[in-house]
Motif scaffolding. Structure first.
Motif, short mmCIF file in Angstrom:
data_model
loop_
_atom_site.label_atom_id
_atom_site.label_comp_id
_atom_site.label_asym_id
_atom_site.label_seq_id
_atom_site.Cartn_x
_atom_site.Cartn_y
_atom_site.Cartn_z
N GLU A 61 0.66 0.84 -3.04
CA GLU A 61 1.63 1.31 -4.04
C GLU A 61 2.95 0.53 -3.92
O GLU A 61 3.51 0.09 -4.92
CB GLU A 61 1.92 2.80 -3.84
CG GLU A 61 0.79 3.72 -4.20
CD GLU A 61 0.61 3.86 -5.69
OE1 GLU A 61 1.60 3.79 -6.44
OE2 GLU A 61 -0.54 4.03 -6.11
N TYR A 63 3.50 -2.42 -2.56
CA TYR A 63 3.34 -3.84 -2.89
C TYR A 63 3.19 -4.04 -4.40
O TYR A 63 3.82 -4.91 -4.98
CB TYR A 63 2.14 -4.41 -2.14
CG TYR A 63 2.02 -5.91 -2.27
CD1 TYR A 63 2.79 -6.74 -1.47
CD2 TYR A 63 1.15 -6.48 -3.19
CE1 TYR A 63 2.70 -8.12 -1.59
CE2 TYR A 63 1.06 -7.85 -3.32
CZ TYR A 63 1.83 -8.67 -2.51
OH TYR A 63 1.73 -10.03 -2.63
N GLU A 64 2.36 -3.22 -5.01
CA GLU A 64 2.10 -3.35 -6.44
C GLU A 64 3.33 -3.03 -7.28
O GLU A 64 3.56 -3.65 -8.31
CB GLU A 64 0.95 -2.41 -6.84
CG GLU A 64 0.59 -2.45 -8.31
CD GLU A 64 -0.11 -3.74 -8.71
OE1 GLU A 64 -0.04 -4.08 -9.91
OE2 GLU A 64 -0.69 -4.40 -7.84
N HIS A 65 4.12 -2.06 -6.84
CA HIS A 65 5.28 -1.61 -7.62
C HIS A 65 6.59 -1.93 -6.92
O HIS A 65 7.53 -1.14 -6.98
CB HIS A 65 5.16 -0.10 -7.88
CG HIS A 65 3.88 0.28 -8.54
ND1 HIS A 65 3.62 0.02 -9.85
CD2 HIS A 65 2.79 0.90 -8.05
CE1 HIS A 65 2.41 0.45 -10.16
NE2 HIS A 65 1.88 0.99 -9.08
N ARG A 66 6.67 -3.08 -6.30
CA ARG A 66 7.86 -3.42 -5.51
C ARG A 66 9.11 -3.61 -6.34
O ARG A 66 10.21 -3.60 -5.80
CB ARG A 66 7.60 -4.61 -4.62
CG ARG A 66 7.21 -5.89 -5.33
CD ARG A 66 6.78 -6.93 -4.29
NE ARG A 66 6.23 -8.11 -4.90
CZ ARG A 66 4.95 -8.28 -5.19
NH1 ARG A 66 4.10 -7.32 -4.94
NH2 ARG A 66 4.52 -9.40 -5.73
N GLU A 67 8.99 -3.76 -7.61
CA GLU A 67 10.16 -3.94 -8.48
C GLU A 67 10.63 -2.62 -9.10
O GLU A 67 11.64 -2.58 -9.78
CB GLU A 67 9.84 -4.93 -9.60
CG GLU A 67 9.42 -6.30 -9.11
CD GLU A 67 10.49 -7.00 -8.29
OE1 GLU A 67 11.69 -6.82 -8.58
OE2 GLU A 67 10.13 -7.74 -7.35
N ILE A 68 9.93 -1.55 -8.84
CA ILE A 68 10.24 -0.26 -9.47
C ILE A 68 11.42 0.40 -8.76
O ILE A 68 11.63 0.19 -7.57
CB ILE A 68 8.99 0.64 -9.45
CG1 ILE A 68 9.09 1.73 -10.48
CG2 ILE A 68 8.76 1.24 -8.10
CD1 ILE A 68 7.75 2.39 -10.77
N SER A 72 11.81 6.31 -9.99
CA SER A 72 10.55 6.42 -10.71
C SER A 72 9.33 6.22 -9.81
O SER A 72 8.21 6.25 -10.27
CB SER A 72 10.51 5.41 -11.86
OG SER A 72 10.73 4.11 -11.37
N PHE A 73 9.54 6.06 -8.49
CA PHE A 73 8.43 5.91 -7.56
C PHE A 73 7.81 7.27 -7.28
O PHE A 73 8.51 8.25 -7.06
CB PHE A 73 8.92 5.28 -6.25
CG PHE A 73 7.82 5.10 -5.24
CD1 PHE A 73 6.92 4.07 -5.37
CD2 PHE A 73 7.69 5.98 -4.19
CE1 PHE A 73 5.90 3.90 -4.45
CE2 PHE A 73 6.67 5.83 -3.26
CZ PHE A 73 5.78 4.79 -3.39
N ASN A 76 1.53 8.50 -3.60
CA ASN A 76 0.13 8.39 -3.94
C ASN A 76 -0.57 9.71 -3.64
O ASN A 76 -0.62 10.15 -2.49
CB ASN A 76 -0.49 7.25 -3.13
CG ASN A 76 -1.91 6.97 -3.49
OD1 ASN A 76 -2.75 7.83 -3.38
ND2 ASN A 76 -2.16 5.75 -3.93
#
Length: 91
Positions: A61, A63-68, A72-73, A76
């Motif tokens: 999570e 790594y995939e959404h590191r720009e979020i 909004s995180f 899992n």
């Protein structure tokens, strides 16, 4: 509990070394999250696999959404389900 960097990279399907520092940081954060979520300082001996799997899911999570943004995180749900049975409830 210490999830190996090589296992995390395999989980993420990463075959280069460019992001090793980043993944290592995410491993530390994910491991800390599993312990904090369960109100524990160490992983119960009988739950090593569950905690490691939950940490790997969280690394994915992160790594995939590191720009979020943090707002909004979301955690899992599968990771939580793996370790919830080992959660110590505080009164």
């Amino acid at each position: 509990m210490a999830v190996d960097l090589a296992i995390a990279k395999k989980h993420l399907n990463i075959f280069h070394d460019d992001d090793d520092e980043l993944i290592t940081a995410y491993l530390g954060a994910a491991t800390a999250w599993t312990l904090k979520h369960c109100n524990r300082e160490t992983v119960p001996a009988e739950a090593t696999f569950q905690f490691e799997a939950a940490a790997l899911l969280m690394v994915g999570e992160l790594y995939e959404h590191r720009e979020i943004s943090v707002d909004s995180f979301s955690e899992n749900p599968a990771a939580k389900r793996l370790i919830d049975p080992f959660r110590l409830m505080r009164v």
